[in-house]
Scaffold this active site. Structure first.
Site, PDB file in Angstrom:
ATOM      1  N   HIS A 161     -22.978   7.286  10.480  1.00 33.96           N
ATOM      2  CA  HIS A 161     -23.640   8.577  10.675  1.00 33.96           C
ATOM      3  C   HIS A 161     -25.087   8.430  11.112  1.00 33.96           C
ATOM      4  CE1 HIS A 161     -25.850   8.288   6.881  1.00 33.96           C
ATOM      5  NE2 HIS A 161     -24.719   8.084   6.224  1.00 33.96           N
ATOM      6  N   CYS A 210     -22.637   4.052   3.332  1.00 26.21           N
ATOM      7  CA  CYS A 210     -22.295   4.291   4.736  1.00 26.21           C
ATOM      8  C   CYS A 210     -23.071   3.362   5.656  1.00 26.21           C
ATOM      9  CB  CYS A 210     -22.607   5.752   5.106  1.00 26.21           C
ATOM     10  SG  CYS A 210     -21.566   6.944   4.244  1.00 26.21           S
TER      11      CYS A 210
END
Length: 163
Positions: A121, A138
């Protein structure tokens, strides 16, 4: 005077259109994504050819593979891009198929949940600079970079995450 207003509106429309977070990609197919945790790099391949490489940040506890929910680690192993979120809180995001069967078994052996929702992301907002390894597990890149990655990588693409 009316012509100036029309030109101003058209100019504003052109600026807004140029600011779209959705890019078009017409190059070679990305056949694999490789993440190298130790060098903080993500590389997009078409066959053996490197198409793009980016610097990235990881979970706040970057050493070792993700073991359970909340450990702040980024998984290691072979996964697949399995979803995309155009309305992500982190600009755009591509989902990674974590946890797999081995991940579930490892967490279960510790009496814990493996967690989930692991993504590649962007940043939370335009002013967020991040820092070193700031995610909850992430893989984070800049907003401009996730726009490019989002356009290039298709669902189903394998992603190998190395230590």
């Amino acid at each position: 005077m009316k012509i100036l207003k029309i030109l101003a509106v058209l100019g504003l429309m052109a600026v807004v259109a140029g600011c779209s977070k959705f890019q078009t990609y017409t190059g070679p197919e990305v056949t694999r994504v490789a993440v190298f945790k130790s060098s903080r790099s993500i590389v997009l391949y078409s066959g053996e050819q490197v198409l793009e490489a980016f610097r990235m940040e990881l979970g706040f506890a970057p050493d070792g593979p993700k073991e359970f929910e909340g450990d702040g680690k980024t998984p290691e192993g072979r996964y697949f891009i399995d979803r995309r979120n155009p309305n992500s809180s982190y600009h755009l995001s591509l989902g990674i198929s974590y946890p797999n069967q081995d991940d579930r078994a490892r967490a279960s052996s510790m009496g814990k949940s493996p967690g989930g929702d692991i993504f590649i992301h962007g940043q939370k907002n335009l002013f967020f600079k991040g820092g070193d390894d700031w995610t909850a597990g992430c893989i984070a890149v800049t907003n401009r970079e996730i726009e490019k990655i989002y356009a290039m990588v298709r669902d189903g693409t394998p992603i190998d995450i190395y230590p």
